[in-house]
Design a protein around this motif. Structure first.
Motif, mmCIF file in Angstrom:
data_model
loop_
_atom_site.group_PDB
_atom_site.id
_atom_site.type_symbol
_atom_site.label_atom_id
_atom_site.label_comp_id
_atom_site.label_asym_id
_atom_site.label_seq_id
_atom_site.Cartn_x
_atom_site.Cartn_y
_atom_site.Cartn_z
ATOM 1 N N LYS A 156 0.842 -1.209 0.000
ATOM 2 C CA LYS A 156 0.000 0.000 0.000
ATOM 3 C C LYS A 156 0.872 1.252 0.000
ATOM 4 O O LYS A 156 0.590 2.215 -0.720
ATOM 5 C CB LYS A 156 -0.913 0.022 1.218
ATOM 6 N N ALA A 157 1.912 1.255 0.810
ATOM 7 C CA ALA A 157 2.801 2.419 0.892
ATOM 8 C C ALA A 157 3.614 2.600 -0.399
ATOM 9 O O ALA A 157 3.899 3.731 -0.802
ATOM 10 C CB ALA A 157 3.742 2.264 2.080
ATOM 11 N N LEU A 158 3.951 1.506 -1.040
ATOM 12 C CA LEU A 158 4.766 1.547 -2.257
ATOM 13 C C LEU A 158 3.989 2.088 -3.453
ATOM 14 O O LEU A 158 4.536 2.814 -4.284
ATOM 15 C CB LEU A 158 5.284 0.136 -2.564
ATOM 16 N N LEU A 159 2.710 1.754 -3.533
ATOM 17 C CA LEU A 159 1.898 2.140 -4.690
ATOM 18 C C LEU A 159 1.301 3.527 -4.468
ATOM 19 O O LEU A 159 0.161 3.681 -4.078
ATOM 20 C CB LEU A 159 0.804 1.089 -4.936
ATOM 21 N N ASP A 160 2.125 4.557 -4.755
ATOM 22 C CA ASP A 160 1.735 5.940 -4.459
ATOM 23 C C ASP A 160 1.287 6.711 -5.700
ATOM 24 O O ASP A 160 1.300 7.923 -5.729
ATOM 25 C CB ASP A 160 2.870 6.672 -3.751
ATOM 26 N N THR A 161 0.886 5.987 -6.725
ATOM 27 C CA THR A 161 0.396 6.601 -7.957
ATOM 28 C C THR A 161 -0.834 5.826 -8.409
ATOM 29 O O THR A 161 -1.045 4.695 -7.971
ATOM 30 C CB THR A 161 1.481 6.565 -9.053
ATOM 31 N N ARG A 162 -1.645 6.401 -9.271
ATOM 32 C CA ARG A 162 -2.800 5.695 -9.840
ATOM 33 C C ARG A 162 -2.418 4.985 -11.135
ATOM 34 O O ARG A 162 -3.228 4.272 -11.719
ATOM 35 C CB ARG A 162 -3.949 6.680 -10.129
ATOM 36 N N ASP A 163 -1.188 5.175 -11.611
ATOM 37 C CA ASP A 163 -0.747 4.640 -12.899
ATOM 38 C C ASP A 163 -0.545 3.129 -12.835
ATOM 39 O O ASP A 163 0.329 2.639 -12.110
ATOM 40 C CB ASP A 163 0.547 5.332 -13.306
ATOM 41 N N TRP A 164 -1.331 2.384 -13.601
ATOM 42 C CA TRP A 164 -1.263 0.914 -13.559
ATOM 43 C C TRP A 164 0.092 0.395 -14.028
ATOM 44 O O TRP A 164 0.565 -0.623 -13.527
ATOM 45 C CB TRP A 164 -2.399 0.282 -14.377
ATOM 46 N N GLU A 166 -5.677 -7.348 -4.682
ATOM 47 C CA GLU A 166 -6.753 -6.388 -4.378
ATOM 48 C C GLU A 166 -6.169 -5.015 -4.052
ATOM 49 O O GLU A 166 -6.707 -3.983 -4.489
ATOM 50 C CB GLU A 166 -7.603 -6.895 -3.216
ATOM 51 N N ILE A 167 -5.068 -4.971 -3.327
ATOM 52 C CA ILE A 167 -4.395 -3.688 -3.053
ATOM 53 C C ILE A 167 -3.918 -3.051 -4.350
ATOM 54 O O ILE A 167 -4.099 -1.861 -4.563
ATOM 55 C CB ILE A 167 -3.232 -3.907 -2.053
ATOM 56 N N PHE A 168 -3.317 -3.860 -5.226
ATOM 57 C CA PHE A 168 -2.894 -3.362 -6.537
ATOM 58 C C PHE A 168 -4.090 -2.756 -7.284
ATOM 59 O O PHE A 168 -4.001 -1.653 -7.853
ATOM 60 C CB PHE A 168 -2.243 -4.482 -7.360
ATOM 61 N N CYS A 169 -5.212 -3.472 -7.301
ATOM 62 C CA CYS A 169 -6.408 -3.003 -8.017
ATOM 63 C C CYS A 169 -6.938 -1.698 -7.434
ATOM 64 O O CYS A 169 -7.297 -0.770 -8.177
ATOM 65 C CB CYS A 169 -7.503 -4.069 -7.986
ATOM 66 N N GLN A 170 -6.987 -1.610 -6.117
ATOM 67 C CA GLN A 170 -7.493 -0.396 -5.459
ATOM 68 C C GLN A 170 -6.582 0.807 -5.729
ATOM 69 O O GLN A 170 -7.060 1.939 -5.824
ATOM 70 C CB GLN A 170 -7.636 -0.630 -3.960
ATOM 71 N N ALA A 171 -5.293 0.544 -5.857
ATOM 72 C CA ALA A 171 -4.330 1.634 -6.047
ATOM 73 C C ALA A 171 -4.236 2.081 -7.505
ATOM 74 O O ALA A 171 -3.757 3.189 -7.778
ATOM 75 C CB ALA A 171 -2.942 1.200 -5.567
#
Length: 152
Positions: free
Chosen positions: A12-20, A143-148
């Protein structure tokens, strides 16, 4: 076994952008670093009908494209259900990109409209590497990847 609750907080902390694209590259590298006994971790994307195209990954060069009708990734895309395979050599249509792979876990990824976006594919050089707990933990990370990520 990995501490999936800790890995979830870290991802969650690592994925700080909306860019897939950025998020899938980061997620692949994170999983390869943090999950023991992997020899491949990455994404295949649905960019055309009934076919998966290679996306960001960590590991040896990969097979591309993968039709929905073949292999473990194809089965996950076709059925939209996680595939946990203890022995890939027992799967008649397994696609062997890395001959060292012995087991595989493939999680389908759906966009916000419920359409197939792609799959997350994890390979291990160890037979029966992925337990039910690993499957649940990896599904939670997906799911975290998808939400981010903006997957639409």
């Amino acid at each position: 076994m990995p501490d999936y609750s800790l890995l979830a907080r870290q991802l969650k902390a690592l994925l700080d952008t909306r860019d897939w694209l950025t998020n899938s590259a980061q997620t692949s590298a994170f999983l390869m670093q943090e999950i023991p006994d992997l020899n491949w971790a990455g994404f295949y994307l649905q960019r055309s009908s009934e076919q998966l195209t290679l996306g960001p990954f960590q590991g040896k060069p990969a097979c591309n494209p993968i039709p929905f009708s073949k292999g473990v990734c194809g089965a996950a895309a076709r059925t939209r259900q996680t595939q946990r395979i203890d022995d890939v050599h027992a799967v008649a249509d397994h696609i062997a990109c890395d001959s060292a792979s012995e087991s595989e876990l493939v999680v389908p990824i759906l966009d916000t409209n419920g359409a197939l976006w792609g799959v997350l594919d994890l390979d291990s050089p160890r037979k029966a590497r992925f337990s039910e707990a690993d499957q649940a933990g990896i599904e939670a990370l997906v799911e975290i990847f998808c939400q981010a990520s903006d997957l639409d």
